[in-house]
Write an enzyme that holds these catalytic residues in place. Structure first.
Site, short mmCIF file in Angstrom:
data_model
loop_
_atom_site.label_atom_id
_atom_site.label_comp_id
_atom_site.label_asym_id
_atom_site.label_seq_id
_atom_site.Cartn_x
_atom_site.Cartn_y
_atom_site.Cartn_z
N LYS A 185 -69.05 -44.66 3.33
CA LYS A 185 -68.84 -43.24 3.04
C LYS A 185 -70.20 -42.55 2.92
O LYS A 185 -70.94 -42.80 1.97
CB LYS A 185 -68.06 -43.02 1.75
CG LYS A 185 -67.56 -41.55 1.63
CD LYS A 185 -67.32 -41.11 0.22
CE LYS A 185 -68.55 -40.60 -0.46
NZ LYS A 185 -69.05 -39.29 0.07
N GLY A 237 -77.73 -43.92 -4.95
CA GLY A 237 -77.50 -42.57 -5.42
C GLY A 237 -77.94 -42.41 -6.86
O GLY A 237 -78.83 -43.12 -7.34
N THR A 239 -78.14 -42.33 -10.99
CA THR A 239 -77.87 -43.30 -12.04
C THR A 239 -76.51 -43.04 -12.69
O THR A 239 -75.78 -43.97 -13.05
CB THR A 239 -78.99 -43.26 -13.09
OG1 THR A 239 -80.21 -43.68 -12.47
CG2 THR A 239 -78.70 -44.17 -14.26
N GLU A 259 -78.72 -49.15 -6.10
CA GLU A 259 -80.08 -48.63 -5.98
C GLU A 259 -80.02 -47.19 -6.45
O GLU A 259 -79.48 -46.33 -5.77
CB GLU A 259 -80.56 -48.76 -4.53
CG GLU A 259 -82.06 -48.62 -4.38
CD GLU A 259 -82.46 -47.20 -4.01
OE1 GLU A 259 -82.92 -46.49 -4.94
OE2 GLU A 259 -82.33 -46.83 -2.85
N CYS A 293 -85.89 -41.36 -4.12
CA CYS A 293 -85.65 -42.00 -5.41
C CYS A 293 -86.91 -42.67 -5.95
O CYS A 293 -87.09 -42.79 -7.17
CB CYS A 293 -84.52 -43.01 -5.31
SG CYS A 293 -84.71 -44.19 -3.95
N GLU A 390 -85.31 -37.20 -13.68
CA GLU A 390 -85.54 -37.21 -12.24
C GLU A 390 -85.22 -35.82 -11.67
O GLU A 390 -84.07 -35.36 -11.75
CB GLU A 390 -84.67 -38.26 -11.56
CG GLU A 390 -84.94 -38.40 -10.07
CD GLU A 390 -84.08 -39.45 -9.41
OE1 GLU A 390 -84.56 -40.11 -8.47
OE2 GLU A 390 -82.92 -39.61 -9.82
#
Length: 496
Positions: A185, A237, A239, A259, A293, A390
């Site tokens: 997806k 994607g 956290t 990840e 990321c 982030e």
């Protein structure tokens, strides 16, 4: 002599190399089909807000249909000799190379990143990953997973919008090489390159059902992760979503690699080559508009060279060109979505409100689309939100340190642990500092360098498991003594 800036004439890449259809369906069992409930959504170009195409929106029924197709295909695909599976991966890699220009333009249109990045970084790496894992397909017994490694079964894979085609390659290539089948997806804001990849699979003659692609929103991803017919979950994607996935699969037999986010420290010591370090800083945070990321979003500079480094960095930032992603002169393209732009803007405003000093070079932004100028914050402390959260945008926070011990302490003072960078001429210092950094990847005198042979992944809230290299292959193989091929006895109901 006064400093003069070069004037760049527009150098646009032609859109004519990409032929977009008005609408696209889901790719299930080798065919494109409408969603079961007929729902659709629009894919919008972030640089112009132009609607590129209408795309089918998958629901639970479509997820079930795709998983069943992957399960059916798994029997024959996993039984193929590794050398035969490798041939398919080699074909896919060659087709990707042949269509690289088309796919690079498509990625820039749908994602907003500069064409020179998609053309010179993304697409070469995409093909390289398929070539690399094609070579592993008939050598699985040497991957360190026992004398007779077996595939896990059906892999459910959910990828983000920052590197749509590259994240697809990171996941699909090792899964297929190991003998698994895939239901993937892509992100809802960047579905088109994955759908074009479906056409690449057909062009390469890949058997039906081996790769299935479901476009849609988070509900489709959640249904895929939770589906009882999925044996392996791979996610890249945020956290927050990663934690939700971990809760969903907890207690099940599913294997998982996550990840997730990062807040990487880029550490510049007083003996670092300043010009080289500045290029690494710029590449670390402004590459792909900071939508990375592992971006070096926290710059740690030794106090004695702070002024020199910042002066050089500001001069370099003043030369960055923001604008049309299809212009080959563009350094920084569009922010991927209005939602992401709002988050970046809010965090930058929070930095100012908390007392950090904001600086950005003079920059004329386009009137349509989603844009944010490259931005630098000084006077930042570890208590500032911009140093802790982030941002996932072209925003750099600058902190200082006096000793290597202080640099390590500040670098590790984060819930994340994905990557870090070290800039110094002393090899002994590189080794000493790198060994103390809690980061999955540590770059020395460079940043954002990737290779399909090298594993990538993080610690703490940056996830667990590795992608790339032999380690990435092992994530799709059963461990010695573990039942392989998915479900145990009594689970055959799924096939009916």
């Amino acid at each position: 002599m006064a400093h003069q800036k070069f004037a760049y004439a527009p150098a646009p890449e032609s859109r004519a190399v990409v032929e977009l259809a008005p609408s696209y369906g889901l790719f299930i069992d080798g065919e494109f089909a409408e969603a079961a409930d007929g729902r659709v959504f629009k894919s919008v170009s972030p640089s112009s807000e132009e609607v590129l195409a209408e795309v089918a929106r998958a629901g639970e029924a479509d997820v079930d249909r795709a998983v069943r197709a992957a399960r059916k295909a798994f029997t024959k695909w996993s039984a193929l000799p590794g050398a035969e599976r490798g041939k398919y991966l080699f074909r896919i890699a060659r087709v990707l190379q042949e269509r690289a220009r088309e796919l690079a333009v498509l990625e820039s249109l749908d994602n907003g990143k500069p064409i020179r990045e998609t053309r010179d970084v993304d697409l070469p790496l995409v093909a390289a990953h398929f070539f690399y894992y094609a070579g592993w397909a008939d050598k699985l017994e040497y991957a360190g997973c026992g004398p007779n490694p077996r595939p896990l079964g059906v892999a459910g894979q959910v990828i983000p919008w920052n590197f749509p085609l590259l994240m697809l390659a990171w996941k699909v290539a090792p899964a297929l090489a190991a003998g698994n089948t895939v239901v993937l997806k892509p992100a809802e804001t960047t579905p088109l390159s994955a759908l074009f990849f479906a056409d690449v699979c057909r062009q390469a003659g890949l058997p039906r059902g081996v790769v299935n692609i479901l476009t849609g929103y988070g509900d489709a991803g959640a249904a895929l992760v939770a589906h009882e017919g999925v044996d392996k979950v791979a996610f890249t994607g945020s956290t927050e979503v990663g934690k939700a996935i971990a809760r969903t699969v907890a207690g099940s037999r599913k294997k998982v690699t996550l990840e997730l986010g990062g807040k990487a420290a880029n550490i510049v010591f007083d003996d670092a080559p300043v010009d080289q370090a500045v290029e690494g800083i710029v590449n670390g945070i402004f590459f792909n508009q900071g939508h990375v990321c592992c971006a070096g979003s926290r710059l740690l500079v030794q106090e004695s060279v702070q002024e020199e480094v910042l002066d050089a960095l500001k001069r370099r930032m003043a030369t960055l060109r923001v604008g049309d992603p299809l212009d080959k002169n563009t350094d920084i393209g569009a922010i991927n979505s209005a939602e992401q732009l709002a988050r970046i803007t809010a965090l930058a405003e929070a930095g100012e409100a908390e007392g950090a000093e904001r600086w950005a070079p003079p920059c004329e932004l386009p009137r349509s689309g989603y844009w944010f100028a490259p931005t630098l914050f000084t006077g930042v402390t570890q208590a500032h939100r911009i140093a802790r959260e982030e941002i996932f945008g072209p925003v750099l926070s600058v902190l200082t340190f006096r000793t290597p011990a202080e640099a390590v302490e500040k670098a590790n003072n984060t819930p994340y642990g994905l990557s870090a960078g070290i800039w110094t001429e002393k090899g002994s210092r590189i080794l000493a500092v790198a060994s103390r950094l809690r980061a999955g990847v540590v770059w020395a005198n460079t940043f954002n360098k990737f290779d399909p042979t090298s594993p990538f992944g993080g610690y703490k809230e940056s996830g667990y498991g590795r992608e790339g290299g032999r380690h990435g292959l092992a994530a799709y193989l059963a461990e010695p003594g573990e039942a392989a091929g998915g479900r145990g006895e009594g689970e055959g109901e799924l096939d009916r």
